[in-house]
Design a protein around this motif. Structure first.
Motif, mmCIF file in Angstrom:
data_model
loop_
_atom_site.group_PDB
_atom_site.id
_atom_site.type_symbol
_atom_site.label_atom_id
_atom_site.label_comp_id
_atom_site.label_asym_id
_atom_site.label_seq_id
_atom_site.Cartn_x
_atom_site.Cartn_y
_atom_site.Cartn_z
ATOM 1 N N ALA A 141 116.428 -9.366 15.845
ATOM 2 C CA ALA A 141 115.486 -9.982 14.527
ATOM 3 C C ALA A 141 115.226 -10.826 14.674
ATOM 4 N N LEU A 142 115.854 -12.045 15.322
ATOM 5 C CA LEU A 142 115.713 -13.698 15.100
ATOM 6 C C LEU A 142 114.145 -13.918 16.379
ATOM 7 N N LEU A 143 114.101 -13.696 17.944
ATOM 8 C CA LEU A 143 113.541 -13.163 18.640
ATOM 9 C C LEU A 143 112.313 -12.677 17.628
ATOM 10 N N ILE A 144 111.874 -11.952 17.168
ATOM 11 C CA ILE A 144 110.952 -11.581 15.694
ATOM 12 C C ILE A 144 110.074 -12.052 14.891
ATOM 13 N N PHE A 145 111.053 -12.650 14.165
ATOM 14 C CA PHE A 145 110.779 -12.826 13.252
ATOM 15 C C PHE A 145 110.828 -14.851 12.994
ATOM 16 N N GLY A 146 111.749 -14.913 13.801
ATOM 17 C CA GLY A 146 111.881 -16.405 14.719
ATOM 18 C C GLY A 146 111.435 -18.236 13.708
ATOM 19 N N ARG A 147 110.236 -18.214 13.675
ATOM 20 C CA ARG A 147 109.934 -18.920 12.221
ATOM 21 C C ARG A 147 109.507 -19.185 11.304
ATOM 22 N N ARG A 148 109.713 -17.469 10.873
ATOM 23 C CA ARG A 148 109.732 -17.374 9.824
ATOM 24 C C ARG A 148 111.364 -17.368 8.750
ATOM 25 N N LEU A 149 111.893 -17.513 9.700
ATOM 26 C CA LEU A 149 113.249 -17.051 9.542
ATOM 27 C C LEU A 149 113.761 -17.611 8.166
ATOM 28 N N PRO A 150 113.492 -19.043 8.145
ATOM 29 C CA PRO A 150 113.746 -19.686 7.192
ATOM 30 C C PRO A 150 113.468 -19.415 5.889
ATOM 31 N N ASP A 151 112.001 -18.974 5.662
ATOM 32 C CA ASP A 151 111.271 -18.762 4.512
ATOM 33 C C ASP A 151 111.948 -17.305 3.850
ATOM 34 N N ILE A 152 111.846 -16.981 5.111
ATOM 35 C CA ILE A 152 112.294 -15.290 4.419
ATOM 36 C C ILE A 152 113.743 -15.550 3.904
ATOM 37 N N ALA A 153 114.531 -15.725 4.480
ATOM 38 C CA ALA A 153 116.048 -16.297 3.829
ATOM 39 C C ALA A 153 115.879 -17.072 2.363
ATOM 40 N N ARG A 154 114.713 -17.752 2.436
ATOM 41 C CA ARG A 154 114.488 -18.776 1.174
ATOM 42 C C ARG A 154 113.948 -17.557 0.244
ATOM 43 N N SER A 155 113.482 -17.111 0.560
ATOM 44 C CA SER A 155 112.711 -16.140 -0.882
ATOM 45 C C SER A 155 113.586 -14.652 -0.827
ATOM 46 N N VAL A 156 114.663 -14.344 0.153
ATOM 47 C CA VAL A 156 116.044 -13.481 -0.472
ATOM 48 C C VAL A 156 116.872 -14.531 -1.578
ATOM 49 N N GLY A 157 116.901 -15.538 -1.514
ATOM 50 C CA GLY A 157 117.722 -16.652 -1.742
ATOM 51 C C GLY A 157 117.691 -16.255 -3.378
ATOM 52 N N ARG A 158 116.318 -17.230 -3.726
ATOM 53 C CA ARG A 158 115.290 -16.931 -4.646
ATOM 54 C C ARG A 158 114.818 -15.186 -5.646
ATOM 55 N N SER A 159 115.020 -14.569 -4.336
ATOM 56 C CA SER A 159 115.737 -13.254 -5.493
ATOM 57 C C SER A 159 116.840 -12.779 -5.615
ATOM 58 N N LEU A 160 117.455 -12.727 -5.476
ATOM 59 C CA LEU A 160 118.953 -12.876 -5.841
ATOM 60 C C LEU A 160 119.166 -14.404 -7.144
ATOM 61 N N THR A 161 118.779 -15.071 -6.872
ATOM 62 C CA THR A 161 118.834 -16.219 -8.247
ATOM 63 C C THR A 161 118.196 -15.055 -9.323
ATOM 64 N N GLU A 162 117.060 -14.512 -9.175
ATOM 65 C CA GLU A 162 116.116 -13.901 -10.417
ATOM 66 C C GLU A 162 117.412 -13.086 -10.774
ATOM 67 N N PHE A 163 117.213 -12.118 -9.425
ATOM 68 C CA PHE A 163 118.202 -10.830 -10.049
ATOM 69 C C PHE A 163 119.530 -11.703 -11.038
ATOM 70 N N LYS A 164 120.184 -12.309 -10.455
ATOM 71 C CA LYS A 164 121.064 -12.602 -11.586
ATOM 72 C C LYS A 164 121.348 -13.694 -12.653
ATOM 73 N N LYS A 165 119.698 -13.994 -12.744
ATOM 74 C CA LYS A 165 119.503 -14.461 -14.202
ATOM 75 C C LYS A 165 118.897 -13.184 -15.358
ATOM 76 N N GLY A 166 118.761 -12.387 -14.434
ATOM 77 C CA GLY A 166 118.395 -10.968 -14.815
ATOM 78 C C GLY A 166 118.998 -9.977 -15.537
ATOM 79 N N ILE A 167 120.632 -10.386 -14.888
ATOM 80 C CA ILE A 167 121.375 -9.430 -14.516
ATOM 81 C C ILE A 167 122.464 -10.100 -16.341
ATOM 82 N N ASN A 168 122.664 -11.754 -15.503
ATOM 83 C CA ASN A 168 122.973 -12.043 -17.390
ATOM 84 C C ASN A 168 121.855 -12.695 -18.366
ATOM 85 N N GLU A 169 120.967 -11.989 -18.526
ATOM 86 C CA GLU A 169 119.949 -11.628 -19.666
ATOM 87 C C GLU A 169 120.515 -10.429 -20.306
ATOM 88 N N ALA A 170 120.416 -9.540 -19.243
ATOM 89 C CA ALA A 170 121.216 -8.189 -19.792
ATOM 90 C C ALA A 170 121.989 -8.357 -20.365
#
Length: 91
Positions: free
Chosen positions: A26-55
């Motif tokens: 996975a590191l070889l395939i995603f290499g340089r994009r891995l930090p961007d992917i991790a950041r995107s997953v982090g943002r998605s989780l944050t938005e999901f938690k906000k949505g759960i709290n609003e609900a």
């Protein structure tokens, strides 16, 4: 049962070495994009938690509104039946 417990998925058990190999690939395939992917997953989780709290907040507000309406209906029913207590405290 003691000892080694392998990770099990739909196809069978994976050892630590197999998981390490998958991570390296996975590191070889995603290499340089891995930090961007991790950041995107982090943002998605944050938005999901906000949505759960609003609900949860919306549900709590709805429950409180229903309780208030129930109390008002009970008070009006007692008043209409003549079972309410005098407001000045005299019997």
């Amino acid at each position: 049962m003691t000892g080694y417990m392998p990770y099990t998925l739909a196809f069978g058990a994976f050892s630590h070495w197999e998981l390490l190999i998958v991570l390296v690939v996975a590191l070889l395939i995603f290499g340089r994009r891995l930090p961007d992917i991790a950041r995107s997953v982090g943002r998605s989780l944050t938005e999901f938690k906000k949505g759960i709290n609003e609900a949860k907040e919306t549900k709590d507000e709805f429950v409180n509104d229903v309780k208030e309406i129930g109390n008002d209906v009970a008070k009006e029913t007692k008043s209409a039946a003549g079972l309410d207590e005098p407001e000045d405290g005299m019997s």
